[in-house]
Motif scaffolding. Structure first.
Motif, PDB file in Angstrom:
ATOM      1  N   UNK A 204      81.787  35.673  99.651  1.00 19.49           N
ATOM      2  CA  UNK A 204      81.232  36.931 100.172  1.00 19.49           C
ATOM      3  C   UNK A 204      81.958  38.163  99.647  1.00 19.49           C
ATOM      4  N   UNK A 205      83.158  37.991  99.067  1.00 16.50           N
ATOM      5  CA  UNK A 205      83.913  39.126  98.539  1.00 16.50           C
ATOM      6  C   UNK A 205      83.515  39.473  97.105  1.00 16.50           C
ATOM      7  N   UNK A 206      82.641  38.670  96.500  1.00 15.31           N
ATOM      8  CA  UNK A 206      82.241  38.891  95.117  1.00 15.31           C
ATOM      9  C   UNK A 206      80.772  39.289  95.046  1.00 15.31           C
ATOM     10  N   UNK A 207      80.493  40.335  94.288  1.00 16.23           N
ATOM     11  CA  UNK A 207      79.113  40.693  93.948  1.00 16.23           C
ATOM     12  C   UNK A 207      78.726  39.822  92.762  1.00 16.23           C
ATOM     13  N   UNK A 208      77.947  38.782  93.021  1.00 15.51           N
ATOM     14  CA  UNK A 208      77.688  37.748  92.018  1.00 15.51           C
ATOM     15  C   UNK A 208      76.355  38.018  91.318  1.00 15.51           C
ATOM     16  N   UNK A 209      76.430  38.607  90.133  1.00 13.84           N
ATOM     17  CA  UNK A 209      75.238  38.953  89.346  1.00 13.84           C
ATOM     18  C   UNK A 209      75.161  38.108  88.081  1.00 13.84           C
ATOM     19  N   UNK A 210      75.691  36.881  88.160  1.00 19.27           N
ATOM     20  CA  UNK A 210      75.721  36.007  86.987  1.00 19.27           C
ATOM     21  C   UNK A 210      75.205  34.612  87.316  1.00 19.27           C
ATOM     22  N   UNK A 211      74.106  34.549  88.046  1.00 20.86           N
ATOM     23  CA  UNK A 211      73.507  33.245  88.338  1.00 20.86           C
ATOM     24  C   UNK A 211      73.149  32.512  87.047  1.00 20.86           C
ATOM     25  N   UNK A 212      72.806  33.250  86.003  1.00 18.06           N
ATOM     26  CA  UNK A 212      72.310  32.634  84.783  1.00 18.06           C
ATOM     27  C   UNK A 212      73.302  31.749  84.058  1.00 18.06           C
ATOM     28  N   UNK A 213      74.601  31.987  84.199  1.00 16.55           N
ATOM     29  CA  UNK A 213      75.545  31.188  83.424  1.00 16.55           C
ATOM     30  C   UNK A 213      75.624  29.742  83.907  1.00 16.55           C
ATOM     31  N   UNK A 214      75.808  29.531  85.195  1.00 20.09           N
ATOM     32  CA  UNK A 214      75.991  28.175  85.702  1.00 20.09           C
ATOM     33  C   UNK A 214      75.116  27.860  86.911  1.00 20.09           C
ATOM     34  N   UNK A 215      74.305  28.818  87.376  1.00 17.41           N
ATOM     35  CA  UNK A 215      73.536  28.612  88.578  1.00 17.41           C
ATOM     36  C   UNK A 215      74.424  28.672  89.812  1.00 17.41           C
ATOM     37  N   UNK A 216      73.842  28.354  90.945  1.00 15.83           N
ATOM     38  CA  UNK A 216      74.569  28.250  92.216  1.00 15.83           C
ATOM     39  C   UNK A 216      73.732  27.351  93.116  1.00 15.83           C
ATOM     40  N   UNK A 217      74.369  26.359  93.706  1.00 19.40           N
ATOM     41  CA  UNK A 217      73.640  25.320  94.432  1.00 19.40           C
ATOM     42  C   UNK A 217      73.637  25.604  95.930  1.00 19.40           C
ATOM     43  N   UNK A 218      72.481  25.584  96.584  1.00 19.67           N
ATOM     44  CA  UNK A 218      72.410  25.831  98.032  1.00 19.67           C
ATOM     45  C   UNK A 218      73.075  24.712  98.845  1.00 19.67           C
ATOM     46  N   UNK A 219      73.475  25.077 100.057  1.00 23.93           N
ATOM     47  CA  UNK A 219      74.149  24.127 100.940  1.00 23.93           C
ATOM     48  C   UNK A 219      73.323  22.862 101.169  1.00 23.93           C
ATOM     49  N   UNK A 220      72.029  23.032 101.426  1.00 24.89           N
ATOM     50  CA  UNK A 220      71.206  21.877 101.783  1.00 24.89           C
ATOM     51  C   UNK A 220      71.136  20.883 100.626  1.00 24.89           C
ATOM     52  N   UNK A 221      71.179  21.389  99.389  1.00 23.49           N
ATOM     53  CA  UNK A 221      71.150  20.493  98.233  1.00 23.49           C
ATOM     54  C   UNK A 221      72.502  19.818  98.054  1.00 23.49           C
ATOM     55  N   UNK A 222      73.576  20.563  98.284  1.00 24.39           N
ATOM     56  CA  UNK A 222      74.902  19.951  98.236  1.00 24.39           C
ATOM     57  C   UNK A 222      75.050  18.863  99.300  1.00 24.39           C
ATOM     58  N   UNK A 223      74.448  19.085 100.460  1.00 32.17           N
ATOM     59  CA  UNK A 223      74.483  18.066 101.511  1.00 32.17           C
ATOM     60  C   UNK A 223      73.715  16.818 101.085  1.00 32.17           C
TER      61      UNK A 223
END
Length: 431
Positions: free
Chosen positions: A23-42
């Motif tokens: 939450x402390x980072x303004x993340x504007x780089x989804x394109x490099x590696x993506x980001x996986x939602x909690x429900x998928x990680x579960x």
């Protein structure tokens, strides 16, 4: 506030909790590696528990039907026959598998554009070197005025020895959507196969690989589909499958089974590995389709992210005092804008991070790539650093990104770059 009027409705506050992003980072780089939602990680954790509870049962008895289910869901999403899909860890592996399978001869020619992703460009150079073939680099301008320029440039490079064209669907550095349908059709007329590097396309753009008809197409699932890292696919047209083999040759090479193609048997088992990223593809497809509050599913999500990327690009172009470097029909959920030249300082770290990218992160808490852009046609020198000072700023737009994050980026640029204050929009960071 007019500069924010073109943004689509902001759903970030309603969906951000689905991700574990800092939450402390303004993340504007989804394109490099993506980001996986909690429900998928579960879901991945449940598959891993199943795997470790009884590994023999999992790998020997359960895995094959699980992979079949994954291919069925993925095939429906990308418009491909499931039997034409091989699961690979990333698009770079897909590109390498095809290039290593080609029977190249001395003086054969392989076409690539100057926008090609560095890792895949290196793979092409290596394949050519092994066979004494030649890489022909096609210059595609950036800024660019029309998508047709890409088609004309590629067609103009075809010669009697051209065997293959390696073409991005979405370029990594410049964030351009190339017209791969036109490219594949035009090169097919000239007897040239196309290997589409679609690393960014699945989940960003609607796909119909049957209609596209490319000989080879590879794409990542961990970027815009938001699976765990290590999930991608290679789609090989049926008439080319016999010649394509995985990077690791294993049991499938002499399997006596006749119920599956050799292509499937070889790619499905290349040795012991963690298949859980692949098995999460159906859950990621299902979950991401639920995020648009109007029920528009994947089509709505893709269009939402595209509109956000275009609005953010317009905001940045105003701040930087530059024109949009490409037409809107060449933009998906990525967009790049030119930055003022750097000071020539050497990039830092193993991936050659630009000093401005480091300053944006360390001083402003903004994660966004600053990319060297030389548009050079010569083979990239490895491991030398990319050349300065020309560079681009590339933004990503995912549903969890709030419009105020792009405003914060423009404010950070105003502090770190010599920009004319008169053109810099200022917005409340609470937006």
């Amino acid at each position: 506030m007019d500069a924010l009027a073109s943004f689509p409705p902001d759903h970030a506050a309603d969906v951000r909790h689905h991700w574990t992003l800092d939450p402390e980072t303004t993340f504007l780089n989804h394109g490099s590696f993506g980001a996986c939602p909690r429900v998928v990680l579960e879901a991945q954790s449940r598959f891993r528990e199943q795997m470790e509870r009884q590994p023999v049962r999992f790998f020997v008895r359960a895995l094959e039907p699980l992979l079949d289910s994954t291919r069925a869901a993925l095939g429906a999403f990308v418009g491909a026959d499931p039997d034409d899909l091989a699961l690979v860890p990333n698009a770079t592996a897909g590109v390498n598998a095809v290039l290593r399978s080609l029977d190249l001869r001395p003086d054969d020619e392989l076409i690539v554009t100057n926008h090609e992703y560095n890792a895949c460009r290196n793979a092409l150079e290596a394949a050519a070197a092994r066979a004494s073939a030649r890489v022909v680099v096609v210059e595609v301008p950036f800024p660019i005025e029309a998508a047709e320029q890409v088609v004309h440039a590629l067609v103009g490079a075809v010669g009697p020895r051209t065997r293959l064209a390696l073409v991005d669907h979405v370029t990594s550095q410049t964030g351009l959507v190339f017209p791969v349908g036109q490219i594949v059709a035009a090169l097919a007329e000239r007897g040239v196969d196309v290997l589409v590097d679609g690393a960014h396309a699945p989940g960003m753009l609607p796909l119909d690989l049957r209609a596209l008809g490319a000989a080879y197409y590879t794409g990542n699932c961990h970027k815009w589909i938001c699976t765990p890292k290590g999930a991608a696919f290679l789609c090989v047209r049926r008439d080319r499958q016999r010649a394509v083999r995985p990077l690791s040759i294993s049991h499938g090479a002499n399997a006596p089974r006749e119920d599956r193609s050799r292509y499937r048997l070889e790619f499905d088992w290349t040795g012991t590995f963690d298949p859980t990223p692949f098995l999460c593809i159906p859950e990621a497809l299902r979950f991401m389709a639920t995020l648009m509050p109007d029920g528009s599913g994947w089509p709505g999500l893709m269009e939402h992210n595209r509109r956000k990327a275009l609005a953010a690009r317009a905001l940045l172009c105003t701040a930087l005092g530059c024109a949009a470097p490409s037409p809107e029909d060449m933009i998906g959920a990525l967009a790049s804008v030119p930055l003022p030249p750097g000071d020539g300082a050497a990039p830092r770290g193993p991936l050659f991070l630009d000093p401005l990218q480091e300053a944006l992160f360390t001083q402003c808490g903004i994660e966004v790539p600053v990319i060297p852009w030389t548009a050079a046609s010569t083979a990239p020198a490895a491991p030398a650093a990319p050349a300065a000072p020309r560079r681009l700023l590339r933004i990503s737009a995912q549903i969890y990104n709030a419009r105020g994050e792009y405003a914060r980026l423009t404010e950070a640029l105003s502090m770190l770059l010599p920009l004319p204050a008169a053109v810099l929009p200022r917005f409340s960071s609470s937006l």
